[in-house]
Motif scaffolding. Structure first.
Motif, PDB file in Angstrom:
ATOM      1  N   GLY B  20       0.801  -1.219   0.000  1.00 33.88           N
ATOM      2  CA  GLY B  20       0.000   0.000   0.000  1.00 33.88           C
ATOM      3  C   GLY B  20       0.834   1.268   0.000  1.00 33.88           C
ATOM      4  N   ARG B  21       1.985   1.232  -0.651  1.00 32.67           N
ATOM      5  CA  ARG B  21       2.834   2.428  -0.652  1.00 32.67           C
ATOM      6  C   ARG B  21       2.796   3.143  -2.004  1.00 32.67           C
ATOM      7  NH1 ARG B  21       8.263   1.148   2.801  1.00 32.67           N
ATOM      8  NH2 ARG B  21       7.234   0.091   4.525  1.00 32.67           N
ATOM      9  N   VAL B  22       1.678   3.061  -2.661  1.00 27.92           N
ATOM     10  CA  VAL B  22       1.620   3.582  -4.022  1.00 27.92           C
ATOM     11  C   VAL B  22       1.851   5.097  -4.061  1.00 27.92           C
ATOM     12  CG1 VAL B  22      -0.892   3.870  -4.056  1.00 27.92           C
ATOM     13  CG2 VAL B  22       0.333   3.454  -6.181  1.00 27.92           C
ATOM     14  N   ASP B  23       1.440   5.811  -2.984  1.00 25.90           N
ATOM     15  CA  ASP B  23       1.673   7.260  -2.932  1.00 25.90           C
ATOM     16  C   ASP B  23       3.161   7.575  -2.975  1.00 25.90           C
ATOM     17  OD1 ASP B  23      -0.946   7.108  -2.481  1.00 25.90           O
ATOM     18  OD2 ASP B  23      -0.931   8.007  -0.460  1.00 25.90           O
ATOM     19  N   LEU B  24       3.911   6.837  -2.119  1.00 29.91           N
ATOM     20  CA  LEU B  24       5.350   7.057  -2.046  1.00 29.91           C
ATOM     21  C   LEU B  24       6.008   6.767  -3.395  1.00 29.91           C
ATOM     22  CD1 LEU B  24       6.184   5.474   1.412  1.00 29.91           C
ATOM     23  CD2 LEU B  24       6.541   7.843   0.744  1.00 29.91           C
ATOM     24  N   ILE B  25       5.560   5.685  -4.029  1.00 24.88           N
ATOM     25  CA  ILE B  25       6.152   5.295  -5.303  1.00 24.88           C
ATOM     26  C   ILE B  25       5.904   6.359  -6.363  1.00 24.88           C
ATOM     27  CG2 ILE B  25       5.866   3.675  -7.226  1.00 24.88           C
ATOM     28  CD1 ILE B  25       5.809   1.453  -5.246  1.00 24.88           C
ATOM     29  N   SER B  26       4.682   6.802  -6.424  1.00 19.13           N
ATOM     30  CA  SER B  26       4.328   7.822  -7.409  1.00 19.13           C
ATOM     31  C   SER B  26       5.119   9.104  -7.149  1.00 19.13           C
ATOM     32  CB  SER B  26       2.820   8.047  -7.333  1.00 19.13           C
ATOM     33  OG  SER B  26       2.497   9.302  -7.773  1.00 19.13           O
ATOM     34  N   ASN B  27       5.251   9.464  -5.878  1.00 23.04           N
ATOM     35  CA  ASN B  27       6.015  10.646  -5.507  1.00 23.04           C
ATOM     36  C   ASN B  27       7.480  10.522  -5.926  1.00 23.04           C
ATOM     37  OD1 ASN B  27       6.228  13.172  -4.263  1.00 23.04           O
ATOM     38  ND2 ASN B  27       7.149  12.220  -2.451  1.00 23.04           N
ATOM     39  N   THR B  28       8.040   9.329  -5.740  1.00 22.73           N
ATOM     40  CA  THR B  28       9.432   9.094  -6.121  1.00 22.73           C
ATOM     41  C   THR B  28       9.626   9.283  -7.624  1.00 22.73           C
ATOM     42  OG1 THR B  28       9.597   7.463  -4.375  1.00 22.73           O
ATOM     43  CG2 THR B  28      11.282   7.387  -6.076  1.00 22.73           C
ATOM     44  N   ILE B  29       8.679   8.783  -8.405  1.00 22.63           N
ATOM     45  CA  ILE B  29       8.796   8.907  -9.857  1.00 22.63           C
ATOM     46  C   ILE B  29       8.777  10.373 -10.269  1.00 22.63           C
ATOM     47  CG2 ILE B  29       7.671   8.356 -12.052  1.00 22.63           C
ATOM     48  CD1 ILE B  29       6.605   5.803 -10.658  1.00 22.63           C
ATOM     49  N   VAL B  30       7.903  11.144  -9.639  1.00 24.92           N
ATOM     50  CA  VAL B  30       7.775  12.550 -10.012  1.00 24.92           C
ATOM     51  C   VAL B  30       9.033  13.343  -9.652  1.00 24.92           C
ATOM     52  CG1 VAL B  30       6.447  14.653  -9.617  1.00 24.92           C
ATOM     53  CG2 VAL B  30       5.269  12.472  -9.796  1.00 24.92           C
ATOM     54  N   THR B  31       9.654  13.011  -8.512  1.00 24.76           N
ATOM     55  CA  THR B  31      10.760  13.842  -8.039  1.00 24.76           C
ATOM     56  C   THR B  31      12.135  13.353  -8.471  1.00 24.76           C
ATOM     57  OG1 THR B  31      10.779  12.592  -5.985  1.00 24.76           O
ATOM     58  CG2 THR B  31       9.535  14.667  -5.996  1.00 24.76           C
ATOM     59  N   VAL B  32      12.214  12.235  -9.207  1.00 24.62           N
ATOM     60  CA  VAL B  32      13.526  11.648  -9.470  1.00 24.62           C
ATOM     61  C   VAL B  32      14.415  12.571 -10.307  1.00 24.62           C
ATOM     62  CG1 VAL B  32      12.928  10.309 -11.537  1.00 24.62           C
ATOM     63  CG2 VAL B  32      14.716   9.493 -10.013  1.00 24.62           C
ATOM     64  N   GLY B  33      13.806  13.326 -11.215  1.00 22.69           N
ATOM     65  CA  GLY B  33      14.599  14.230 -12.054  1.00 22.69           C
ATOM     66  C   GLY B  33      15.306  15.278 -11.224  1.00 22.69           C
ATOM     67  N   GLU B  34      14.536  15.913 -10.342  1.00 24.97           N
ATOM     68  CA  GLU B  34      15.092  16.961  -9.500  1.00 24.97           C
ATOM     69  C   GLU B  34      16.173  16.399  -8.571  1.00 24.97           C
ATOM     70  OE1 GLU B  34      11.984  18.882  -7.368  1.00 24.97           O
ATOM     71  OE2 GLU B  34      13.411  20.070  -6.190  1.00 24.97           O
ATOM     72  N   GLU B  35      15.880  15.222  -8.014  1.00 22.13           N
ATOM     73  CA  GLU B  35      16.835  14.643  -7.081  1.00 22.13           C
ATOM     74  C   GLU B  35      18.153  14.284  -7.773  1.00 22.13           C
ATOM     75  OE1 GLU B  35      17.177  11.130  -3.838  1.00 22.13           O
ATOM     76  OE2 GLU B  35      15.160  11.624  -4.523  1.00 22.13           O
ATOM     77  N   THR B  36      18.040  13.756  -9.003  1.00 25.70           N
ATOM     78  CA  THR B  36      19.248  13.432  -9.755  1.00 25.70           C
ATOM     79  C   THR B  36      20.058  14.682 -10.015  1.00 25.70           C
ATOM     80  OG1 THR B  36      17.950  11.730 -10.861  1.00 25.70           O
ATOM     81  CG2 THR B  36      20.110  12.179 -11.756  1.00 25.70           C
TER      82      THR B  36
END
Lengths: 169, 190
Positions: B20-36
Motif C-alpha cells: 500500500g505504498r503507491v503514494d510514495l512510489i508515485s512521488n518518487t517517480i515525479v521527483t527523481v529528475g530533480e533529485e538526480t
C-alpha cells in the motif's frame, strides 16, 4: 585533524612541481576544468536511471523486507546493520544515513557503531561506480563487472562482520 | 544492465503496491529528475575542480611519475593496455588518490583512465577486460584513510574515532583481492 592536511599538501606538491618544470599551471587548470564540464552531459542520463531504480527499491520497502529476512541470523548483529549491508553496494547515501542512525541510537563506540564504520569503509558503492564510469564513455554492455563487484562487496562485508565479532565483542 | 534495471523497478512496484505504498512510489517517480540534478550537479562541480588540478599534475609529470612507481603492478593488472603509459598513469593516480580517501579527487582521474581504455575498444558499447578489472578495483574502493567516516565518528562524539581503521583496511583489501582474483579467473582464462 591530521586528515585535513592531505588535500593542501597534495595540491601544494603538484603546484611546486609545476613551477619547477615551468608548466603553465593556470592554463592547465582552466583546460582541465573545461573538460570536466562535459561530464554532466555524459553522466546525467545514466545517473537518473540508477536513481529511479534505487529510490523505488527504498520507498517500496522491498530492500528492508529482504534485510529483515537476515535479522536474527547472527545474534550480535542488529537488524539495522543488515539493512546497511544490503544498501551499501547500491546507495552510498542510504547506507551512510543508516550508519548515522546507528551512531545516534546505539552509540558511536558501541559494537554496532564500530561494525557500521568498518562496513562503510570496507567497500565503495558498486552501482554508483559502475554507472558513473561506464556512463561516461557510453558503454552499455557491462559484461560481468556488476556481478564481480558484488562478489567483492560480499567479501568485504563478510570480513567486516568477522573482524568486528572477533575483536570487539 | 537492462534486465537488472527493469527487474529492480518492477519488483519495487509489485512489493510497494502490496504494501500500500503507491503514494510514495508515485512521488518518487515525479521527483527523481530533480533529485538526480541535485546529486549530479555538486558532483560535476567538484570533479571539474579536481580535473583542473589533475591537468596541472599531468603537465608537471606527476602522473607519469606515479605510473613509473606502480608500473610492474599495473602491467600485470591490465595486460591489454600495458603499452599505453598515459592511461596507466591515470589508473595509478586513481588508485593512490583513492587510498587517501579523496574519492572526489579520484573520480576525474578514473574517468580519464576509462576514456583512455575506450580508445582501444573495438566494440565501443561493450566493456573491455581492462575496464572490468579497473572497475572491480574501484568498486572495492581500497581506502587507507576513510576521512569521511572518521569525521562523522568525531562529530557523533566518539572517544576513539580511529581504532576501526585497521579493520576497515583489512576488509577493503580482502574485498579488492577477492574481486581481482574472480575477475582474473573468469575474464583472463585464455
Amino acid at each position: 585533524m591530521l586528515t585535513n592536511y592531505v588535500l593542501p599538501v597534495f595540491i601544494g606538491i603538484i603546484l611546486v612541481v609545476a613551477l619547477i618544470k615551468r608548466v603553465d599551471a593556470y592554463s592547465s587548470f582552466i583546460k582541465g576544468t573545461k573538460e570536466g564540464l562535459s561530464l554532466f552531459h555524459e553522466v546525467f542520463p545514466a545517473m537518473m536511471a540508477m536513481m529511479l531504480s534505487i529510490n523505488l527499491l527504498r520507498v517500496s520497502g522491498l530492500l528492508e523486507a529482504i534485510a529483515s529476512l537476515f535479522s536474527g541470523l547472527l545474534a550480535n548483529v542488529d537488524a539495522s546493520l543488515w539493512a546497511m549491508m544490503l544498501f551499501r553496494p547500491f546507495s552510498g547515501t542510504a547506507s551512510l544515513a543508516i550508519m548515522i542512525d546507528i551512531f545516534k541510537t546505539l552509540g558511536v563506540d558501541s559494537f554496532s557503531g564500530i561494525m557500521a564504520s568498518i562496513i562503510q569503509g570496507s567497500t565503495d558503492t558498486t552501482l554508483y561506480v559502475i554507472t558513473l564510469y561506464f556512463g561516461s564513455v557510453g558503454v552499455k554492455k557491462i559484461r560481468n563487472s556488476m556481478f564481480i563487484g558484488l562478489i567483492s562487496d560480499l567479501a568485504g562485508i563478510a570480513m567486516a562482520i568477522f573482524l568486528t565479532i572477533t575483536f570487539f565483542s | 544492465m537492462t534486465k537488472f534495471w527493469c527487474t529492480l523497478i518492477l519488483g519495487s512496484f509489485a512489493y510497494g503496491l502490496m504494501q500500500g505504498r503507491v503514494d510514495l512510489i508515485s512521488n518518487t517517480i515525479v521527483t527523481v529528475g530533480e533529485e538526480t540534478l541535485e546529486f549530479v550537479l555538486p558532483m560535476v562541480a567538484v570533479t571539474c575542480f579536481f580535473s583542473g588540478i589533475v591537468e596541472i599534475a599531468k603537465e608537471g609529470g606527476c602522473i607519469a611519475f606515479l605510473e613509473r612507481c606502480l608500473s610492474p603492478f599495473l602491467r600485470f593488472l591490465l595486460p591489454d593496455i600495458k603499452d599505453d603509459h598515459e592511461t596507466l598513469g591515470y589508473v595509478a593516480a586513481n588508485i593512490i588518490i583513492n587510498m587517501f580517501g579523496l574519492g572526489s579527487a579520484a573520480t576525474p582521474v578514473g574517468l580519464k583512465a576509462i576514456a583512455g581504455m575506450q580508445k582501444h575498444n573495438p566494440e565501443p558499447n561493450r566493456a573491455t577486460r581492462s575496464m572490468v578489472t579497473f572497475l572491480v578495483l574501484n568498486t572495492g574502493g581500497v581506502t587507507l584513510f576513510p576521512t569521511s567516516i572518521i569525521a562523522l565518528r568525531v562529530a557523533y562524539g566518539s572517544l576513539d574515532a580511529t581504532s576501526f581503521i585497521p579493520f576497515a583496511v583489512i576488509a577493503t583489501l580482502s574485498a579488492s583481492c577477492i574481486g581481482l582474483i574472480v575477475d582474473r579467473l573468469w575474464n583472463h582464462a585464455h
